[in-house]
Design a protein around this motif. Structure first.
Motif, PDB file in Angstrom:
ATOM      1  N   GLY A 213      -7.562   7.447   0.138  1.00 37.00           N
ATOM      2  CA  GLY A 213      -6.165   7.716   0.450  1.00 37.00           C
ATOM      3  C   GLY A 213      -5.436   6.392   0.492  1.00 37.00           C
ATOM      4  N   LEU A 214      -4.170   6.446   0.857  1.00 36.08           N
ATOM      5  CA  LEU A 214      -3.345   5.245   0.899  1.00 36.08           C
ATOM      6  C   LEU A 214      -2.786   5.022   2.294  1.00 36.08           C
ATOM      7  CD1 LEU A 214      -1.103   5.499  -2.285  1.00 36.08           C
ATOM      8  CD2 LEU A 214      -3.140   4.089  -1.939  1.00 36.08           C
ATOM      9  N   ARG A 215      -2.732   3.784   2.698  1.00 32.50           N
ATOM     10  CA  ARG A 215      -1.942   3.379   3.860  1.00 32.50           C
ATOM     11  C   ARG A 215      -0.909   2.365   3.396  1.00 32.50           C
ATOM     12  NH1 ARG A 215      -2.120   6.646   8.308  1.00 32.50           N
ATOM     13  NH2 ARG A 215      -4.256   6.987   8.995  1.00 32.50           N
ATOM     14  N   VAL A 216       0.283   2.512   3.918  1.00 31.75           N
ATOM     15  CA  VAL A 216       1.322   1.529   3.657  1.00 31.75           C
ATOM     16  C   VAL A 216       1.249   0.487   4.756  1.00 31.75           C
ATOM     17  CG1 VAL A 216       3.802   1.146   3.395  1.00 31.75           C
ATOM     18  CG2 VAL A 216       2.759   3.281   2.563  1.00 31.75           C
ATOM     19  N   THR A 217       1.167  -0.781   4.384  1.00 35.76           N
ATOM     20  CA  THR A 217       1.068  -1.847   5.381  1.00 35.76           C
ATOM     21  C   THR A 217       2.452  -2.373   5.763  1.00 35.76           C
ATOM     22  OG1 THR A 217       0.753  -3.498   3.635  1.00 35.76           O
ATOM     23  CG2 THR A 217      -1.227  -2.541   4.590  1.00 35.76           C
ATOM     24  N   ASP A 218       2.517  -2.971   6.923  1.00 32.41           N
ATOM     25  CA  ASP A 218       3.730  -3.587   7.491  1.00 32.41           C
ATOM     26  C   ASP A 218       4.802  -2.540   7.839  1.00 32.41           C
ATOM     27  OD1 ASP A 218       4.973  -5.903   8.491  1.00 32.41           O
ATOM     28  OD2 ASP A 218       6.222  -6.102   6.706  1.00 32.41           O
ATOM     29  N   VAL A 219       4.408  -1.296   7.971  1.00 30.45           N
ATOM     30  CA  VAL A 219       5.331  -0.224   8.373  1.00 30.45           C
ATOM     31  C   VAL A 219       4.695   0.478   9.563  1.00 30.45           C
ATOM     32  CG1 VAL A 219       6.271   2.026   7.753  1.00 30.45           C
ATOM     33  CG2 VAL A 219       6.347   0.153   6.116  1.00 30.45           C
TER      34      VAL A 219
ATOM     35  N   ASN B 271       1.612  -4.938  -6.766  1.00 30.01           N
ATOM     36  CA  ASN B 271       2.256  -4.453  -5.539  1.00 30.01           C
ATOM     37  C   ASN B 271       2.194  -5.450  -4.391  1.00 30.01           C
ATOM     38  OD1 ASN B 271       2.582  -1.960  -6.933  1.00 30.01           O
ATOM     39  ND2 ASN B 271       0.543  -1.319  -6.289  1.00 30.01           N
ATOM     40  N   VAL B 272       1.821  -6.684  -4.694  1.00 31.09           N
ATOM     41  CA  VAL B 272       1.705  -7.681  -3.625  1.00 31.09           C
ATOM     42  C   VAL B 272       3.050  -8.352  -3.413  1.00 31.09           C
ATOM     43  CG1 VAL B 272       0.394  -9.651  -2.799  1.00 31.09           C
ATOM     44  CG2 VAL B 272      -0.618  -8.117  -4.483  1.00 31.09           C
ATOM     45  N   SER B 273       3.468  -8.433  -2.186  1.00 31.37           N
ATOM     46  CA  SER B 273       4.753  -9.030  -1.840  1.00 31.37           C
ATOM     47  C   SER B 273       4.786 -10.512  -2.170  1.00 31.37           C
ATOM     48  CB  SER B 273       5.008  -8.833  -0.339  1.00 31.37           C
ATOM     49  OG  SER B 273       6.000  -9.730   0.113  1.00 31.37           O
ATOM     50  N   ALA B 274       5.715 -10.907  -3.032  1.00 30.26           N
ATOM     51  CA  ALA B 274       5.878 -12.325  -3.355  1.00 30.26           C
ATOM     52  C   ALA B 274       6.258 -13.112  -2.108  1.00 30.26           C
ATOM     53  CB  ALA B 274       6.937 -12.505  -4.439  1.00 30.26           C
ATOM     54  N   VAL B 275       7.033 -12.477  -1.242  1.00 32.72           N
ATOM     55  CA  VAL B 275       7.459 -13.159  -0.012  1.00 32.72           C
ATOM     56  C   VAL B 275       6.245 -13.551   0.828  1.00 32.72           C
ATOM     57  CG1 VAL B 275       8.707 -12.874   2.165  1.00 32.72           C
ATOM     58  CG2 VAL B 275       9.680 -11.975   0.042  1.00 32.72           C
TER      59      VAL B 275
ATOM     60  N   HIS C 168       7.789  -5.925   4.555  1.00 34.52           N
ATOM     61  CA  HIS C 168       7.211  -6.416   3.300  1.00 34.52           C
ATOM     62  C   HIS C 168       5.965  -5.583   3.079  1.00 34.52           C
ATOM     63  CE1 HIS C 168      10.041  -9.688   3.255  1.00 34.52           C
ATOM     64  NE2 HIS C 168       9.628 -10.114   4.439  1.00 34.52           N
ATOM     65  N   SER C 169       6.169  -4.394   2.575  1.00 31.46           N
ATOM     66  CA  SER C 169       5.083  -3.422   2.566  1.00 31.46           C
ATOM     67  C   SER C 169       4.048  -3.731   1.479  1.00 31.46           C
ATOM     68  CB  SER C 169       5.637  -2.015   2.368  1.00 31.46           C
ATOM     69  OG  SER C 169       6.351  -1.933   1.156  1.00 31.46           O
ATOM     70  N   GLY C 170       2.880  -3.196   1.701  1.00 35.32           N
ATOM     71  CA  GLY C 170       1.790  -3.261   0.724  1.00 35.32           C
ATOM     72  C   GLY C 170       0.975  -1.998   0.844  1.00 35.32           C
ATOM     73  N   LEU C 171      -0.099  -1.927   0.102  1.00 33.97           N
ATOM     74  CA  LEU C 171      -0.956  -0.741   0.111  1.00 33.97           C
ATOM     75  C   LEU C 171      -2.378  -1.100   0.532  1.00 33.97           C
ATOM     76  CD1 LEU C 171      -0.070   1.086  -3.219  1.00 33.97           C
ATOM     77  CD2 LEU C 171       0.684   1.645  -0.909  1.00 33.97           C
ATOM     78  N   ARG C 172      -2.973  -0.220   1.301  1.00 33.69           N
ATOM     79  CA  ARG C 172      -4.413  -0.273   1.521  1.00 33.69           C
ATOM     80  C   ARG C 172      -5.003   1.037   1.032  1.00 33.69           C
ATOM     81  NH1 ARG C 172      -6.725  -5.223   2.329  1.00 33.69           N
ATOM     82  NH2 ARG C 172      -5.765  -6.312   4.065  1.00 33.69           N
ATOM     83  N   VAL C 173      -6.126   0.939   0.373  1.00 32.50           N
ATOM     84  CA  VAL C 173      -6.858   2.138  -0.028  1.00 32.50           C
ATOM     85  C   VAL C 173      -7.846   2.475   1.087  1.00 32.50           C
ATOM     86  CG1 VAL C 173      -8.387   3.141  -1.755  1.00 32.50           C
ATOM     87  CG2 VAL C 173      -6.622   1.506  -2.453  1.00 32.50           C
ATOM     88  N   THR C 174      -7.791   3.720   1.552  1.00 30.03           N
ATOM     89  CA  THR C 174      -8.690   4.111   2.650  1.00 30.03           C
ATOM     90  C   THR C 174     -10.002   4.688   2.097  1.00 30.03           C
ATOM     91  OG1 THR C 174      -7.640   6.298   2.787  1.00 30.03           O
ATOM     92  CG2 THR C 174      -6.769   4.570   4.203  1.00 30.03           C
ATOM     93  N   ASP C 175     -10.999   4.657   2.927  1.00 26.88           N
ATOM     94  CA  ASP C 175     -12.351   5.186   2.640  1.00 26.88           C
ATOM     95  C   ASP C 175     -13.074   4.371   1.559  1.00 26.88           C
ATOM     96  OD1 ASP C 175     -14.406   6.955   3.368  1.00 26.88           O
ATOM     97  OD2 ASP C 175     -13.998   8.264   1.659  1.00 26.88           O
TER      98      ASP C 175
END
Lengths: 224, 224
Positions: free
Chosen positions: A218-224, B144-148, B216-223
């Motif tokens: 699944g996905l998690r959105v980071t920094d939120v 999808n990585v934040s340049a900031v 400055h959002s990003g994504l994590r893949v779970t599991d």
């Protein structure tokens, strides 16, 4: 958990509620205490699925054909196969008028190399729904949640965020609240409906990830 | 951290290395101890950026025009604006032959409602690169990585996963290793190149999320 105030007295209908994604969502909504109507092409199979779910998680769960479910729901979740999505929605436009319609459908193809995104003339399943349902408010959500995890009673908390897409703030806020009825899940506003395609298509990537890592990703959105 | 063995003696070139995403990636790769060549249309600006980065994080950082950088890199990261992406790659096909080319480019448009995905005839920026570079191995990553966050020296760990897309296992494995040189980042195999479009386009959703949540959002893949 306590239901959000916005959902008090709200009946949720799940069209395609006898498929894996629909069954999984219906289970979680019923477990949260929301009255649920399972819709299916066959009213008999819908009634069977509803009875099984009610005996398993309790709550008020009934079954109907898709038109009956569309009429009964205050919020109507569309979890039918992509094949037939347009025809079904077109036929239910009057039942769905004035309602929030939550489209979860992922237009995907499969071959021996795995899953891939199909071309959709309107841009996405959600935008097709919007085009066919001019009197409804269409929101996209629940695209990337594992049906396996939703359906598994042993999974107490589902480790994923749901991206909620739409152009009407009141409706996306409501669907974000609906997401939070599933333990572990956050509903995150994910942009306008014109950006639904990539969220639908992303399910193909999650299927690739599941194969490679033997996971229910699944996905998690980071920094939120 | 110790560099993965697969990256020992590997020079990373970053085309478009004077833009925000390119600068951010170059900074992190240099900080990890990889020799970095910053490429730009202007060799002078590239040299200035390289000197600034070298004085800031140390390591071996040089600058060149994009053709010089493409020649110098063992792995070549493409972080140029979408506008001009195809023309540049076409002009560098011989310099990039035999190399792993990592495309990070997101074909997005912007209007007053925010960002949206552009139509790409080949399907995605990564597939356009593949079509133009028949003698290179194209991998999609770092979309999808934040340049900031990449550019901020105060951010010690970047809280996001990078989806790595490609059709050649050896190349996607190598780029996954490259991802891990950025503290906090995991490189996750995300599927074949034909599923790159939605990962590129997803950046439009992250931009919507950043606006709504001031993140400055990003994504994590779970599991996984």
């Amino acid at each position: 958990m306590t239901l959000p105030d916005s959902l008090a007295g709200t009946t949720v209908a799940v069209l395609g509620g006898t498929g894996p994604q629909g069954r999984g969502l219906a289970r979680r909504f019923a477990a949260a205490g929301l009255p649920v109507v399972i819709g299916s092409r066959s009213a008999e199979r819908a009634a069977e699925a509803a009875a099984a779910l009610a005996s398993d998680v309790g709550g008020t769960v009934t079954g109907a054909d898709n038109a009956g479910a569309a009429s009964a729901g205050d919020i109507v979740v569309v979890a039918v196969p992509w094949d037939g999505h347009g025809d079904l929605l077109k036929s239910l436009a009057s039942e769905l008028a004035g309602k929030v319609v939550v489209d979860c459908v992922n237009p995907l193809g499969f071959d021996k190399q795995g899953a891939y995104a199909l071309h959709v003339e309107e841009g996405s399943a959600a935008q097709q729904a919007e085009a066919l349902l001019p009197d409804s408010t269409v929101v996209g959500a629940f695209h990337n949640v594992s049906a396996v995890l939703l359906e598994d009673p042993a999974v107490e908390s589902v480790d994923t965020d749901v991206l909620v897409l739409g152009d009407v703030r009141e409706a996306t806020d409501l669907v974000q609240d609906l997401c939070t009825t599933i333990p572990g899940v956050r509903g995150i506003y994910g942009g306008r409906l014109r950006n639904a395609h990539q969220v639908e298509a992303f399910t193909a990537n999650l299927i690739s990830i599941n194969r490679r890592y033997k996971a229910h990703s699944g996905l998690r959105v980071t920094d939120v």
